[in-house]
Design an enzyme around this catalytic site. Structure first.
Site, short mmCIF file in Angstrom:
data_model
loop_
_atom_site.label_atom_id
_atom_site.label_comp_id
_atom_site.label_asym_id
_atom_site.label_seq_id
_atom_site.Cartn_x
_atom_site.Cartn_y
_atom_site.Cartn_z
N CYS A 1 -27.07 -9.43 -17.53
CA CYS A 1 -26.42 -9.35 -19.09
C CYS A 1 -27.30 -9.82 -20.15
O CYS A 1 -27.94 -10.83 -20.08
CB CYS A 1 -25.03 -9.97 -18.90
SG CYS A 1 -24.20 -9.95 -20.72
N CYS B 1 -22.23 -7.56 -19.86
CA CYS B 1 -21.00 -7.80 -19.28
C CYS B 1 -19.93 -6.90 -19.62
O CYS B 1 -19.51 -6.69 -20.67
CB CYS B 1 -20.44 -8.89 -19.12
SG CYS B 1 -21.42 -10.25 -18.24
N CYS C 1 -18.10 -13.17 -20.25
CA CYS C 1 -19.42 -13.19 -20.88
C CYS C 1 -19.19 -14.37 -22.04
O CYS C 1 -20.03 -15.06 -22.17
CB CYS C 1 -19.83 -11.68 -21.52
SG CYS C 1 -21.26 -11.46 -22.12
N GLY D 1 0.87 -1.23 -0.05
CA GLY D 1 0.01 0.12 0.19
C GLY D 1 0.88 1.13 -0.12
O GLY D 1 0.08 2.26 -0.34
N CYS E 1 -25.25 -12.77 -21.78
CA CYS E 1 -25.11 -14.33 -21.03
C CYS E 1 -26.04 -14.46 -19.54
O CYS E 1 -25.93 -15.47 -19.17
CB CYS E 1 -23.58 -14.39 -20.74
SG CYS E 1 -23.19 -13.28 -19.07
#
Lengths: 256, 283, 364
Positions: free
Chosen positions: B239, B264, B270, B29, B242
């Site tokens: 979606c 997607c 997808c 970080g 899909c």
């Protein structure tokens, strides 16, 4: 009893110019120390050295820390000093713009110190902020307003709330009533007197206004040209000034 | 391209980058300054990610590049072609097949595995930047964990909007220490940062910063106890290709009468679902 | 090997083909030779070399041609090439006192040893379009004088001899390790003057010009005079440890500007003149003067001057924003798709509006 703050031989120069020279004093818990003098006398330099905003050339500033007792804050790591600054210390600036975040709401201003020490419950932070706005006589309905929309007196009261919310053990104030109208000053002074008495605050207040120290300070130091020329109990110094400069200072203002 | 070294950068530059990456991995970080090089693509177009990828690539790697979740967006195509040209590595569109994935703005839906590296392109690495413009000051704030102001910003959101009004680049706390900008991924993707099996590297070219999340790092999105973080996306939509209801969806405007559909954003996810469905249908 | 080929790839290919065709323009017009660009657009070439921080007029001409005359795009091409070059070492500082001068002026002295030489300058030309140039093919001749080979001392050295000019402290040693290199180490603040000067000399001319102008208009005013401006060729040499002696390996044209600035003195220092410094590849006096003024403005803090929050005095502001490759790249990246972020914003705005409308209705 351990003193809360013990200052030893503090000096600060700007080039060849003396900011403040060889200042020593002790502040006991629950005591309010006033520092008076005209502008350029070194009182603000002294306050900024005490609060860690300026690095003095010489001297020690011992503070009674919670864990380790008296420690020289000048020898502390920056991280420790910053921690002190947002927990046990508070600093009220003359100009509230220096002490507030002008683009953050009143509630956020008061809540910042709580969040800085780990508060993570929005509801609790908000209720503490509400409580403090109430204590400094700001309409709690204005909690989400930004301080820009506030009058000078309200801004100064908000700054005080923001500083006191974490229950600091030592408050530094730099001309807290400067720049305010006389009537607004009176209300602010009244409020500050109430807070000082009720919370048993320890404070160092710098001002050129003898009315402020008359009302708030237990003890007084008079500064001229960077040096302390007289000190003692407030009433004693104001009613029976010994140093010629103090006499001039006292005689030149209206008595409270 | 014989005038250029493998993966474009010379070895000395790669060594410098790898040192920065190692330091970043050692301090999760923390933003490690590095001497960012001019690359043949503009700053802001993924130079940080490209440099990190170049420093990590070996000839045996298989590279996937996505932008907005998709392999066929123009900038993803451009970066993929760049590495094909200068490193001659295998490339793929399939998340599971890739050893290195460079991404802009998304984390793939398919869970990553040990040994994979996800490289993020980062525009503004400093999560405190818009609270405090000075680098000198923000570095001190990080060093001293002086993060009250960040929380104030979230407080302000709730006070004004009733919730934390950040939809992407939602700040996180890494291993309870550094506050980090996860790059402009939607906050829907934030939970995927936490405890990831893959190594996640972040490169900011223009700002010259690299930071990292080693595998299995604890990553928490900032929030309040009574206003907990939620990973949101388009509500109640599936979606159109899909049928997925759990993936992040892009909105596509289909006509000028307000018609639209959702698909997607992760094209590989997808396509593989559509392929599986047509196999099922055939069977 | 699976290669994801979809619409994007074909679109890019077509766009680039179109670009190539557009770059060439009308094929019935003869193609530009690099030598033509190098010789006849020399100041554009100089600017590309300066901001690209690579001294190579032929490469700069190529970059300009490839970039269709877009200076920043050409600088970008040069930078992206430069970054792949190995760094062999550090040359000796060039001695501008030994410059073969083509132009040298001072605004502070009417005359000085070495004289004032106007050289090839636009100054004092009347900016009238020369329609004769449209027909082309004239070879003008300028009168010639024998070249002087004696060294021309810097004008500010005369002030220095009197103690009126604040001396510059050269680094003790000038080995390779002592010279910071902006292109090899990350820029960190506070940045010392050598690093600041490096950033300025490759910084965007327009940006530096505006900043310098702002100091003249009062935003960080520092009362600058052009003490000396000189343009000419200097030799570049380096010590090669393998050989054990110095080798001269290049002769480059540079523009140098030293500004003389009033300094009123502080609590610790008496009044004195101070210097702003500009040194730029090629012939680019606008940039060199701008650089000198901004360099001087950035010294406000070390000189203990009143800081007025002027942008030109703020090193972090100036250095973070002066590089046009960084700034144009980041600016133009907002052309890239942001579908995902925008989708997230869209959902958030809808949600906030839904809640606000619901509250409004409830209130009514």
């Amino acid at each position: 009893m351990t003193p809360l703050l013990q200052v030893e031989g503090l000096s600060k120069h700007y080039g060849n110019f003396l900011g403040c020279g060889d200042v020593s004093f002790t502040l006991w818990p629950g005591e309010v120390m006033g520092i008076v003098g005209e502008s350029g006398s070194g009182k603000s330099t002294l306050l900024n050295c005490l609060a860690g905003h300026l690095t003095p050339d010489a001297g020690r500033v011992l503070f009674d820390t919670r864990e380790q007792g008296l420690r020289d804050t000048l020898a502390m790591a920056e991280s420790e000093r910053r921690w002190l600054a947002r927990t046990d210390w508070a600093f009220v600036h003359q100009n509230p713009r220096d002490g507030l975040r002008m683009n953050v709401s009143a509630g956020g201003n008061v809540g910042e110190r709580l969040m800085a020490v780990g508060a993570r419950h929005y509801g609790n932070i908000r209720s503490q902020a509400t409580d403090w706005l109430d204590r400094v006589e700001i309409d709690t309905g204005r909690i989400d307003d930004r301080p820009r929309a506030f009058s000078g007196g309200m801004q100064q009261r908000l700054q005080i709330a923001r500083n006191l919310v974490t229950g600091p053990r030592l408050v530094f104030m730099d001309e807290p009533t400067g720049g305010l109208d006389v009537s607004v000053q009176a209300r602010l002074l009244d409020l500050m007197r109430g807070l000082v008495r009720r919370l048993g605050l320890s404070a160092v207040i710098v001002t050129h206004d003898l009315a402020v120290v008359r009302l708030l300070a237990d003890r007084l130091m008079v500064m001229k040209d960077g040096r302390v020329v007289e000190d003692g109990l407030t009433d004693q110094v104001l009613d029976d000034p010994q140093h010629a400069y103090t006499q001039l200072l006292v005689s030149s203002v209206l008595q409270v | 391209m014989s005038a250029y070294n493998f993966a474009y950068l010379d070895e000395a530059t790669k060594r410098m980058l790898r040192r920065a990456i190692l330091k970043a991995v050692a301090i999760p970080g923390y933003q490690v300054p590095f001497s960012s090089r001019e690359m043949p693509m503009p700053y802001g177009w993924g130079t940080g990610g490209v440099q990190v990828t170049a420093a990590c690539l070996v000839p045996e790697d298989t590279l996937k590049v996505i932008d907005q979740g998709a392999d066929d967006t123009t900038n993803a195509v451009s970066i993929r072609k760049f590495f094909e040209r200068v490193a001659d590595v295998a490339v793929t569109g399939q998340t599971a097949e890739a050893s290195i994935i460079q991404t802009r703005h998304r984390i793939p839906e398919t869970p990553l595995t040990e040994g994979q590296i996800l490289v993020f392109q980062v525009p503004i690495p400093e999560p405190l930047r818009f609270l405090e413009p000075r680098e000198t000051e923000t570095r001190v704030m990080h060093a001293l964990e002086d993060y009250g102001l960040m929380q104030v910003r979230l407080y302000e959101d709730i006070a004004r909007h009733g919730e934390i009004a950040r939809a992407y680049a939602y700040p996180v706390r890494v291993e309870g220490r550094y506050i980090m900008d996860p790059s402009p991924i939607p906050k829907f993707d934030n939970p995927k940062l936490d405890n990831s099996h893959a190594l996640q590297l972040f490169g900011a070219g223009r700002e010259g910063r690299i930071y990292a999340l080693p595998p299995y790092t604890r990553v928490e999105s900032l929030d309040f106890e009574d206003y907990p973080f939620t990973a949101t996306k388009a509500a109640g939509q599936a979606c159109a290709l899909c049928g997925s209801t759990s993936s992040y969806l892009d909105e596509v405007i289909t006509d000028d009468a307000g018609g639209r559909m959702f698909v997607c954003s992760d094209t590989d996810y997808c396509a593989s679902r559509v392929a599986a469905q047509s196999q099922e249908d055939a069977a | 090997m699976y290669v994801a080929v979809k619409g994007g790839e074909r679109a890019i290919g077509n766009a680039h083909d179109w670009l190539a065709e557009a770059r060439r323009g009308d094929p019935s017009v003869p193609d530009l030779a690099l030598a033509q660009i190098r010789e006849q657009l020399a100041l554009a070439v100089d600017r590309v070399m300066a901001e690209g921080s690579l001294y190579d007029p032929d490469l700069a001409a190529l970059a300009l041609k490839q970039a269709r005359g877009d200076t920043i795009e050409a600088v970008f091409l040069i930078r992206a090439f430069r970054t792949t070059l190995p760094r062999f070492g550090t040359s000796h500082p060039v001695d501008t006192g030994q410059m073969q001068i083509i132009r040298r002026i001072s605004a502070t002295y009417k005359d000085a040893p070495g004289g004032q030489i106007l050289g090839p300058t636009f100054d004092y030309t009347h900016r009238l379009l020369d329609f004769g140039l449209a027909d082309g093919d004239t070879v003008p001749q300028a009168p010639e004088a024998p070249a002087s080979h004696s060294a021309v001392p810097h004008i500010l050295s005369h002030l220095g001899a009197e103690g009126l000019m604040q001396p510059e402290h050269a680094p003790e040693a000038c080995g390779a390790d002592d010279v910071p290199d902006l292109t090899r180490t990350p820029l960190e603040f506070p940045a010392a003057r050598p690093l600041r000067l490096q950033a300025l000399t490759r910084g965007d001319e327009g940006f530096l010009l505006s900043l310098a102008y702002s100091t003249q208009r009062g935003y960080g005013r520092n009362h600058a005079f052009v003490g000396e401006l000189r343009i000419g060729h200097v030799r570049v040499a380096a010590h090669l440890p393998e050989l054990g002696f110095d080798v001269e390996f290049a002769e480059i044209q540079v523009t140098e500007c030293e500004s003389v600035n009033q300094f009123q003195g502080s609590k610790t220092q008496p009044a004195q003149f101070t210097r702003g410094y500009g040194l730029v590849f090629g012939q680019s006096e606008r940039k060199a003067i701008s650089m000198a003024l901004v360099d001087r403005a950035l010294r406000a803090q070390e000189l203990g001057e009143d800081m007025s929050d002027a942008p030109a005095q703020d090193a972090e502001f100036v250095l973070s924003h002066c590089d046009n490759i960084q700034s144009s790249g980041f600016l133009e990246h907002i052309k890239l798709p942001h579908y995902v972020d925008f989708q997230a914003e869209l959902e958030l705005i809808r949600k906030l509006r839904r809640e606000a409308c619901a509250m409004q209705e409830a209130a009514e």
